[in-house]
Write a protein that holds these residues in place. Structure first.
Motif, PDB file in Angstrom:
ATOM      1  N   PRO A  21       1.906  18.130  14.933  1.00 27.78           N
ATOM      2  CA  PRO A  21       0.751  18.888  15.436  1.00 27.78           C
ATOM      3  C   PRO A  21      -0.352  18.012  16.047  1.00 27.78           C
ATOM      4  N   SER A  22      -0.622  16.863  15.453  1.00 20.60           N
ATOM      5  CA  SER A  22      -1.686  15.993  15.973  1.00 20.60           C
ATOM      6  C   SER A  22      -1.334  15.381  17.328  1.00 20.60           C
ATOM      7  N   GLU A  23      -0.063  15.453  17.719  1.00 21.41           N
ATOM      8  CA  GLU A  23       0.394  14.854  18.979  1.00 21.41           C
ATOM      9  C   GLU A  23       0.658  15.894  20.067  1.00 21.41           C
ATOM     10  N   ARG A  24       0.427  17.151  19.757  1.00 17.76           N
ATOM     11  CA  ARG A  24       0.676  18.205  20.744  1.00 17.76           C
ATOM     12  C   ARG A  24      -0.380  18.178  21.840  1.00 17.76           C
ATOM     13  N   TYR A  25      -0.065  18.825  22.944  1.00 19.90           N
ATOM     14  CA  TYR A  25      -0.962  18.964  24.092  1.00 19.90           C
ATOM     15  C   TYR A  25      -1.179  17.651  24.846  1.00 19.90           C
ATOM     16  N   HIS A  26      -0.253  16.720  24.687  1.00 22.88           N
ATOM     17  CA  HIS A  26      -0.298  15.461  25.438  1.00 22.88           C
ATOM     18  C   HIS A  26       0.917  15.331  26.351  1.00 22.88           C
ATOM     19  N   GLY A  27       1.733  16.375  26.439  1.00 18.16           N
ATOM     20  CA  GLY A  27       2.920  16.329  27.287  1.00 18.16           C
ATOM     21  C   GLY A  27       4.112  15.651  26.638  1.00 18.16           C
ATOM     22  N   LEU A  28       4.028  15.358  25.343  1.00 13.70           N
ATOM     23  CA  LEU A  28       5.116  14.640  24.686  1.00 13.70           C
ATOM     24  C   LEU A  28       6.406  15.450  24.636  1.00 13.70           C
ATOM     25  N   ALA A  29       6.325  16.737  24.344  1.00 13.38           N
ATOM     26  CA  ALA A  29       7.539  17.567  24.297  1.00 13.38           C
ATOM     27  C   ALA A  29       8.227  17.575  25.656  1.00 13.38           C
ATOM     28  N   ASP A  30       7.453  17.740  26.721  1.00 11.19           N
ATOM     29  CA  ASP A  30       8.028  17.717  28.067  1.00 11.19           C
ATOM     30  C   ASP A  30       8.678  16.364  28.358  1.00 11.19           C
ATOM     31  N   ARG A  31       7.979  15.316  28.003  1.00 11.09           N
ATOM     32  CA  ARG A  31       8.473  13.955  28.249  1.00 11.09           C
ATOM     33  C   ARG A  31       9.791  13.711  27.511  1.00 11.09           C
ATOM     34  N   LEU A  32       9.849  14.124  26.265  1.00  9.72           N
ATOM     35  CA  LEU A  32      11.085  13.963  25.488  1.00  9.72           C
ATOM     36  C   LEU A  32      12.235  14.753  26.117  1.00  9.72           C
ATOM     37  N   GLN A  33      11.976  16.021  26.449  1.00  6.33           N
ATOM     38  CA  GLN A  33      13.028  16.858  27.029  1.00  6.33           C
ATOM     39  C   GLN A  33      13.495  16.315  28.370  1.00  6.33           C
ATOM     40  N   GLU A  34      12.571  15.938  29.230  1.00  6.79           N
ATOM     41  CA  GLU A  34      12.947  15.425  30.546  1.00  6.79           C
ATOM     42  C   GLU A  34      13.738  14.131  30.437  1.00  6.79           C
ATOM     43  N   ARG A  35      13.361  13.282  29.504  1.00  7.10           N
ATOM     44  CA  ARG A  35      14.079  12.013  29.318  1.00  7.10           C
ATOM     45  C   ARG A  35      15.494  12.269  28.808  1.00  7.10           C
ATOM     46  N   LEU A  36      15.635  13.203  27.859  1.00  5.07           N
ATOM     47  CA  LEU A  36      16.961  13.536  27.341  1.00  5.07           C
ATOM     48  C   LEU A  36      17.846  14.098  28.452  1.00  5.07           C
ATOM     49  N   LEU A  37      17.289  14.976  29.268  1.00  8.88           N
ATOM     50  CA  LEU A  37      18.048  15.545  30.387  1.00  8.88           C
ATOM     51  C   LEU A  37      18.411  14.469  31.408  1.00  8.88           C
ATOM     52  N   ALA A  38      17.476  13.575  31.692  1.00  7.88           N
ATOM     53  CA  ALA A  38      17.742  12.492  32.646  1.00  7.88           C
ATOM     54  C   ALA A  38      18.812  11.539  32.111  1.00  7.88           C
ATOM     55  N   ASP A  39      18.744  11.220  30.822  1.00 11.68           N
ATOM     56  CA  ASP A  39      19.735  10.324  30.220  1.00 11.68           C
ATOM     57  C   ASP A  39      21.146  10.882  30.339  1.00 11.68           C
ATOM     58  N   HIS A  40      21.262  12.204  30.367  1.00 11.58           N
ATOM     59  CA  HIS A  40      22.576  12.842  30.477  1.00 11.58           C
ATOM     60  C   HIS A  40      22.896  13.265  31.908  1.00 11.58           C
ATOM     61  N   ARG A  41      22.032  12.857  32.834  1.00 13.71           N
ATOM     62  CA  ARG A  41      22.222  13.125  34.263  1.00 13.71           C
ATOM     63  C   ARG A  41      22.432  14.605  34.567  1.00 13.71           C
ATOM     64  N   ALA A  42      21.723  15.416  33.822  1.00 17.21           N
ATOM     65  CA  ALA A  42      21.815  16.868  34.018  1.00 17.21           C
ATOM     66  C   ALA A  42      21.015  17.280  35.249  1.00 17.21           C
ATOM     67  N   LEU A  43      21.504  18.277  35.935  1.00 14.59           N
ATOM     68  CA  LEU A  43      20.757  18.871  37.035  1.00 14.59           C
ATOM     69  C   LEU A  43      20.071  20.160  36.593  1.00 14.59           C
ATOM     70  N   LEU A  44      20.458  20.616  35.394  1.00 14.05           N
ATOM     71  CA  LEU A  44      19.876  21.844  34.870  1.00 14.05           C
ATOM     72  C   LEU A  44      19.765  21.737  33.356  1.00 14.05           C
ATOM     73  N   GLY A  45      18.563  22.002  32.852  1.00 14.67           N
ATOM     74  CA  GLY A  45      18.371  22.111  31.418  1.00 14.67           C
ATOM     75  C   GLY A  45      18.531  23.573  31.039  1.00 14.67           C
TER      76      GLY A  45
END
Length: 139
Positions: free
Chosen positions: A55-79
């Motif tokens: 909760p103390s780390e929310r609203y900093h874009g961390l969830a988006d950053r984690l998801q985008e990195r995971l998708l990029a690591d797997h070379r996905a074109l669609l999440g």
């Protein structure tokens, strides 16, 4: 699975590649959009199963950053993700971050109804996922 630490664990996300056979979309009501079916068959869809951020780390874009990195690591074109349709806040949160609601899935047993949300990565205009300013280190 990816984790974010600053210096202790502050968040994580996990998922898996969607099967080429399209079983991920089993129970989809209506016709699955053709581009999504093609990306699924070609193995370029990755499902986000869960994301947790302290909760103390929310609203900093961390969830988006984690998801985008995971998708990029797997070379996905669609999440892809499935959210209980009654969780309006979760659905609204995904939509506000660029995810598109493409319809409903009905999954047995029982009357489980899920919203199918997708994130088309080709449309993303943001820089590389790691370019978002946040002190957490993702690994």
């Amino acid at each position: 699975m990816l984790t974010a630490q600053a210096p202790c664990l502050v968040g994580y996300t996990f998922g898996f590649p969607v099967a080429h056979d399209g079983s991920w979309w089993s129970g989809f009501r209506g016709t699955l959009p053709q581009d999504i079916a093609q990306l699924t068959t070609s193995g370029q869809v990755f499902a986000i199963s869960g994301t947790v951020v302290r909760p103390s780390e929310r609203y900093h874009g961390l969830a988006d950053r984690l998801q985008e990195r995971l998708l990029a690591d797997h070379r996905a074109l669609l999440g892809a993700t499935l959210v209980d349709r009654t969780h309006r806040a979760a659905c609204a949160g995904f939509r506000s971050r660029g995810w598109h609601d493409i319809g409903l899935l009905y999954r047995p047993p029982g009357p489980t109804v899920l919203r199918a949300l997708v994130l088309p990565l080709a449309e993303r205009t943001a820089a590389e996922p790691g370019d978002l300013a946040h002190p957490a280190r993702i690994q």
